[in-house]
Design a protein around this motif. Structure first.
Motif, PDB file in Angstrom:
ATOM      1  N   ARG A  12       4.919   1.997  13.462  1.00  0.00           N
ATOM      2  CA  ARG A  12       5.166   1.399  12.143  1.00  0.00           C
ATOM      3  C   ARG A  12       6.143   2.279  11.355  1.00  0.00           C
ATOM      4  O   ARG A  12       5.778   2.918  10.368  1.00  0.00           O
ATOM      5  CB  ARG A  12       3.850   1.262  11.369  1.00  0.00           C
ATOM      6  CG  ARG A  12       2.834   0.416  12.093  1.00  0.00           C
ATOM      7  CD  ARG A  12       1.549   0.277  11.284  1.00  0.00           C
ATOM      8  NE  ARG A  12       0.528  -0.310  12.127  1.00  0.00           N
ATOM      9  CZ  ARG A  12      -0.519   0.341  12.605  1.00  0.00           C
ATOM     10  NH1 ARG A  12      -0.712   1.612  12.286  1.00  0.00           N
ATOM     11  NH2 ARG A  12      -1.393  -0.270  13.378  1.00  0.00           N
ATOM     12  N   TYR A  24       8.289   1.731   9.221  1.00  0.00           N
ATOM     13  CA  TYR A  24       8.529   1.356   7.822  1.00  0.00           C
ATOM     14  C   TYR A  24       7.543   2.038   6.874  1.00  0.00           C
ATOM     15  O   TYR A  24       7.749   2.055   5.655  1.00  0.00           O
ATOM     16  CB  TYR A  24       8.422  -0.169   7.653  1.00  0.00           C
ATOM     17  CG  TYR A  24       7.109  -0.739   8.111  1.00  0.00           C
ATOM     18  CD1 TYR A  24       6.020  -0.798   7.251  1.00  0.00           C
ATOM     19  CD2 TYR A  24       6.940  -1.185   9.428  1.00  0.00           C
ATOM     20  CE1 TYR A  24       4.800  -1.303   7.681  1.00  0.00           C
ATOM     21  CE2 TYR A  24       5.733  -1.696   9.864  1.00  0.00           C
ATOM     22  CZ  TYR A  24       4.670  -1.750   8.986  1.00  0.00           C
ATOM     23  OH  TYR A  24       3.464  -2.244   9.427  1.00  0.00           O
ATOM     24  N   ILE A  25       6.460   2.607   7.390  1.00  0.00           N
ATOM     25  CA  ILE A  25       5.467   3.264   6.531  1.00  0.00           C
ATOM     26  C   ILE A  25       6.039   4.580   6.016  1.00  0.00           C
ATOM     27  O   ILE A  25       6.510   5.412   6.781  1.00  0.00           O
ATOM     28  CB  ILE A  25       4.141   3.491   7.283  1.00  0.00           C
ATOM     29  CG1 ILE A  25       3.502   2.139   7.531  1.00  0.00           C
ATOM     30  CG2 ILE A  25       3.223   4.427   6.503  1.00  0.00           C
ATOM     31  CD1 ILE A  25       2.159   2.182   8.173  1.00  0.00           C
ATOM     32  N   TRP A  70       3.884   6.684   0.278  1.00  0.00           N
ATOM     33  CA  TRP A  70       2.870   5.639   0.099  1.00  0.00           C
ATOM     34  C   TRP A  70       1.501   6.180   0.495  1.00  0.00           C
ATOM     35  O   TRP A  70       0.506   5.927  -0.171  1.00  0.00           O
ATOM     36  CB  TRP A  70       3.183   4.404   0.920  1.00  0.00           C
ATOM     37  CG  TRP A  70       4.441   3.682   0.548  1.00  0.00           C
ATOM     38  CD1 TRP A  70       5.178   3.812  -0.598  1.00  0.00           C
ATOM     39  CD2 TRP A  70       5.107   2.702   1.347  1.00  0.00           C
ATOM     40  NE1 TRP A  70       6.259   2.968  -0.554  1.00  0.00           N
ATOM     41  CE2 TRP A  70       6.241   2.270   0.623  1.00  0.00           C
ATOM     42  CE3 TRP A  70       4.862   2.143   2.594  1.00  0.00           C
ATOM     43  CZ2 TRP A  70       7.114   1.309   1.109  1.00  0.00           C
ATOM     44  CZ3 TRP A  70       5.732   1.180   3.076  1.00  0.00           C
ATOM     45  CH2 TRP A  70       6.847   0.768   2.333  1.00  0.00           C
ATOM     46  N   ILE A 105       1.422  -1.775  -2.399  1.00  0.00           N
ATOM     47  CA  ILE A 105       2.810  -1.378  -2.184  1.00  0.00           C
ATOM     48  C   ILE A 105       3.704  -2.562  -2.521  1.00  0.00           C
ATOM     49  O   ILE A 105       3.695  -3.575  -1.819  1.00  0.00           O
ATOM     50  CB  ILE A 105       3.043  -0.915  -0.726  1.00  0.00           C
ATOM     51  CG1 ILE A 105       2.095   0.229  -0.361  1.00  0.00           C
ATOM     52  CG2 ILE A 105       4.500  -0.528  -0.505  1.00  0.00           C
ATOM     53  CD1 ILE A 105       2.233   1.481  -1.213  1.00  0.00           C
ATOM     54  N   GLU A 148       6.908  -2.998  -2.328  1.00  0.00           N
ATOM     55  CA  GLU A 148       7.928  -3.328  -1.325  1.00  0.00           C
ATOM     56  C   GLU A 148       7.377  -4.179  -0.186  1.00  0.00           C
ATOM     57  O   GLU A 148       8.104  -4.953   0.421  1.00  0.00           O
ATOM     58  CB  GLU A 148       8.566  -2.054  -0.737  1.00  0.00           C
ATOM     59  CG  GLU A 148       9.386  -1.260  -1.723  1.00  0.00           C
ATOM     60  CD  GLU A 148       8.582  -0.184  -2.441  1.00  0.00           C
ATOM     61  OE1 GLU A 148       9.195   0.823  -2.821  1.00  0.00           O
ATOM     62  OE2 GLU A 148       7.365  -0.331  -2.631  1.00  0.00           O
ATOM     63  N   LEU A 149       6.103  -4.009   0.121  1.00  0.00           N
ATOM     64  CA  LEU A 149       5.465  -4.791   1.188  1.00  0.00           C
ATOM     65  C   LEU A 149       4.803  -6.056   0.634  1.00  0.00           C
ATOM     66  O   LEU A 149       4.474  -6.960   1.389  1.00  0.00           O
ATOM     67  CB  LEU A 149       4.403  -3.956   1.902  1.00  0.00           C
ATOM     68  CG  LEU A 149       4.863  -2.692   2.612  1.00  0.00           C
ATOM     69  CD1 LEU A 149       3.662  -1.936   3.172  1.00  0.00           C
ATOM     70  CD2 LEU A 149       5.852  -3.027   3.714  1.00  0.00           C
ATOM     71  N   ASP A 150       4.561  -6.054  -0.665  1.00  0.00           N
ATOM     72  CA  ASP A 150       3.793  -7.100  -1.328  1.00  0.00           C
ATOM     73  C   ASP A 150       2.406  -7.240  -0.694  1.00  0.00           C
ATOM     74  O   ASP A 150       1.881  -8.329  -0.520  1.00  0.00           O
ATOM     75  CB  ASP A 150       4.538  -8.438  -1.305  1.00  0.00           C
ATOM     76  CG  ASP A 150       3.963  -9.435  -2.301  1.00  0.00           C
ATOM     77  OD1 ASP A 150       3.417  -8.989  -3.339  1.00  0.00           O
ATOM     78  OD2 ASP A 150       4.024 -10.647  -2.034  1.00  0.00           O
ATOM     79  N   LYS A 151       1.843  -6.076  -0.318  1.00  0.00           N
ATOM     80  CA  LYS A 151       0.526  -6.023   0.331  1.00  0.00           C
ATOM     81  C   LYS A 151      -0.148  -4.707  -0.037  1.00  0.00           C
ATOM     82  O   LYS A 151       0.488  -3.769  -0.500  1.00  0.00           O
ATOM     83  CB  LYS A 151       0.666  -6.060   1.850  1.00  0.00           C
ATOM     84  CG  LYS A 151       1.147  -7.369   2.414  1.00  0.00           C
ATOM     85  CD  LYS A 151       1.113  -7.334   3.930  1.00  0.00           C
ATOM     86  CE  LYS A 151       1.439  -8.667   4.513  1.00  0.00           C
ATOM     87  NZ  LYS A 151       2.819  -9.019   4.539  1.00  0.00           N
ATOM     88  N   LEU A 165      -1.797  -1.367   1.309  1.00  0.00           N
ATOM     89  CA  LEU A 165      -1.722  -0.483   2.465  1.00  0.00           C
ATOM     90  C   LEU A 165      -3.079   0.198   2.598  1.00  0.00           C
ATOM     91  O   LEU A 165      -3.607   0.741   1.619  1.00  0.00           O
ATOM     92  CB  LEU A 165      -0.638   0.570   2.250  1.00  0.00           C
ATOM     93  CG  LEU A 165      -0.411   1.554   3.392  1.00  0.00           C
ATOM     94  CD1 LEU A 165       0.282   0.854   4.565  1.00  0.00           C
ATOM     95  CD2 LEU A 165       0.425   2.731   2.921  1.00  0.00           C
ATOM     96  N   PRO A 199      -0.527  -2.170   6.737  1.00  0.00           N
ATOM     97  CA  PRO A 199      -0.719  -3.196   5.718  1.00  0.00           C
ATOM     98  C   PRO A 199      -2.002  -3.960   6.042  1.00  0.00           C
ATOM     99  O   PRO A 199      -2.194  -4.413   7.168  1.00  0.00           O
ATOM    100  CB  PRO A 199       0.506  -4.102   5.857  1.00  0.00           C
ATOM    101  CG  PRO A 199       1.487  -3.302   6.624  1.00  0.00           C
ATOM    102  CD  PRO A 199       0.704  -2.369   7.483  1.00  0.00           C
ATOM    103  N   ARG A 217      -3.942  -7.059   5.707  1.00  0.00           N
ATOM    104  CA  ARG A 217      -3.830  -8.483   5.352  1.00  0.00           C
ATOM    105  C   ARG A 217      -5.147  -9.066   4.855  1.00  0.00           C
ATOM    106  O   ARG A 217      -5.148 -10.063   4.156  1.00  0.00           O
ATOM    107  CB  ARG A 217      -3.336  -9.291   6.544  1.00  0.00           C
ATOM    108  CG  ARG A 217      -1.879  -8.983   6.884  1.00  0.00           C
ATOM    109  CD  ARG A 217      -1.449  -9.760   8.081  1.00  0.00           C
ATOM    110  NE  ARG A 217      -1.878  -9.002   9.263  1.00  0.00           N
ATOM    111  CZ  ARG A 217      -2.075  -9.523  10.450  1.00  0.00           C
ATOM    112  NH1 ARG A 217      -1.912 -10.797  10.648  1.00  0.00           N
ATOM    113  NH2 ARG A 217      -2.465  -8.752  11.446  1.00  0.00           N
TER     114      ARG A 217
END
Length: 79
Positions: free
Chosen positions: A18, A20-21, A25, A50, A52-55, A57, A73, A75
């Motif tokens: 991952r 992108y983590i 964060w 977060i 940027e992720l709209d989720k 973490l 992330p 969900r």
């Protein structure tokens, strides 16, 4: 500011799987979690939203509450 410690698993698997983590964060999740929860195995779950992720973490630390072991992330997290 908390120094970031990480397990070999986090360093060699999670960050590679991952990319992108961001570590900032993870630091935010530990220092200012939206929620923190003790797992049955003694580890801690920390959640932070977060933008940027709209989720949210989820960051999992070892029993010391600061050594990073996993991050993803989440969900299924319901605030």
């Amino acid at each position: 500011m908390t120094e970031l410690f990480m397990t070999e698993y986090f360093r060699n698997d999670v960050l590679l799987k991952r990319p992108y983590i961001r570590l900032e964060w993870c630091r935010m999740a530990i220092e200012q979690p939206y929620r923190r929860e003790l797992q049955d195995d003694g580890r801690f779950r920390h959640w932070v939203f977060i933008q940027e992720l709209d989720k949210y973490l989820r960051v999992v630390t070892l029993e010391d509450g600061i050594t990073l072991h996993n991050a993803f992330p989440d969900r299924r997290f319901k605030p």
